[in-house]
Design an enzyme around this catalytic site. Structure first.
Site, PDB file in Angstrom:
ATOM      1  N   ASP A  11     108.001 140.745  57.179  1.00  0.00           N
ATOM      2  CA  ASP A  11     106.629 140.491  57.592  1.00  0.00           C
ATOM      3  C   ASP A  11     105.738 141.136  56.539  1.00  0.00           C
ATOM      4  O   ASP A  11     106.182 142.012  55.782  1.00  0.00           O
ATOM      5  CB  ASP A  11     106.379 141.097  58.970  1.00  0.00           C
ATOM      6  CG  ASP A  11     104.959 140.882  59.444  1.00  0.00           C
ATOM      7  OD1 ASP A  11     104.419 139.778  59.236  1.00  0.00           O
ATOM      8  OD2 ASP A  11     104.379 141.818  60.013  1.00  0.00           O
ATOM      9  N   ASP A  13     101.747 141.964  56.822  1.00  0.00           N
ATOM     10  CA  ASP A  13     100.766 142.925  57.328  1.00  0.00           C
ATOM     11  C   ASP A  13     101.449 143.992  58.181  1.00  0.00           C
ATOM     12  O   ASP A  13     102.160 143.675  59.137  1.00  0.00           O
ATOM     13  CB  ASP A  13      99.707 142.208  58.166  1.00  0.00           C
ATOM     14  CG  ASP A  13      98.860 141.250  57.342  1.00  0.00           C
ATOM     15  OD1 ASP A  13      98.922 141.328  56.115  1.00  0.00           O
ATOM     16  OD2 ASP A  13      98.152 140.417  57.934  1.00  0.00           O
TER      17      ASP A  13
END
Length: 216
Positions: A11, A13
């Protein structure tokens, strides 16, 4: 079944970079303009989900209903604010720990991918000079369903040419862990996701990925 891990899917953020403050500021500016209450408690509900689903949560407090057209305009407005804030990002926004760990994984021969719901993922990676580190990017521009749907991770595995069981996901959001599990991949959880019951390997720091690697 061969479950040897050959690829890491990250991922973006909250894992590689920290843009939460920019998302908050952009949503806050949009919400304030239309007179909808928005604070950090509401913002915490937006972690790991798509822009449009985030907007629906924010508009729960609105005094009127918004049409799909109006919602699209609001989402675009938020993204303009967010994009302006992202323009200030630079390579130093990536910690040495993150950079060193990614390089070690590369040297060991692992494939690396991004699995993010953000439509700005590639722009962020360019700003912090990480784009070329990754073999592929699966993001909000190539998916129709956001986490916890597994689409973004399944697309990443497809682009890498790997089966889901040969990939492991690194996530900080519970919705992201759910997406990883739903895709048939193992999940490393950092931050909030480290305490989630569906996380396979909880870690405290990004560098702890190297310790997890010994057991996968």
């Amino acid at each position: 079944m061969d479950r040897e891990v050959r690829a890491f899917i990250f991922d973006l953020d909250g894992v590689l970079v920290f843009t939460d403050k920019y998302h908050y500021q952009a949503w806050k500016k949009m919400a304030d303009r239309i007179g909808v209450y928005f604070d950090e408690t509401v913002n915490n509900r937006l972690r790991g989900i798509s822009r449009m689903k985030s907007l629906d949560i924010i508009l729960e407090r609105a005094e009127r209903q918004f049409s799909d057209h109006e919602k699209n305009l609001l989402a675009e407005e938020k993204n303009r604010y967010y994009f302006e804030l992202l323009s200030a990002m630079k390579p130093s926004d990536v910690t040495a720990e993150v950079g060193d760990t990614l390089r070690k994984l590369q040297i060991m021969g692992y494939k690396l991918a991004i699995g993010s719901s953000s439509k700005n993922a590639k722009y962020i990676l360019e700003r912090v000079q990480l784009l070329e580190v990754f073999d592929t990017v699966s993001d909000g521009t190539n998916i129709s369903k956001s986490k916890p749907d597994p689409e973004v991770f399944l697309k990443a595995a497809e682009y890498l040419g790997e089966k889901p069981e040969n990939c492991i996901v690194v996530e900080d959001a519970c919705a992201g862990i759910d997406a990883a599990v739903n895709s048939g991949m193992k999940a490393i959880g950092i931050g909030e996701a480290a305490g989630y019951s569906r996380t396979d390997y909880p870690i405290r720091t990004f560098a702890d990925i190297m310790e997890v690697r010994k057991f996968i």
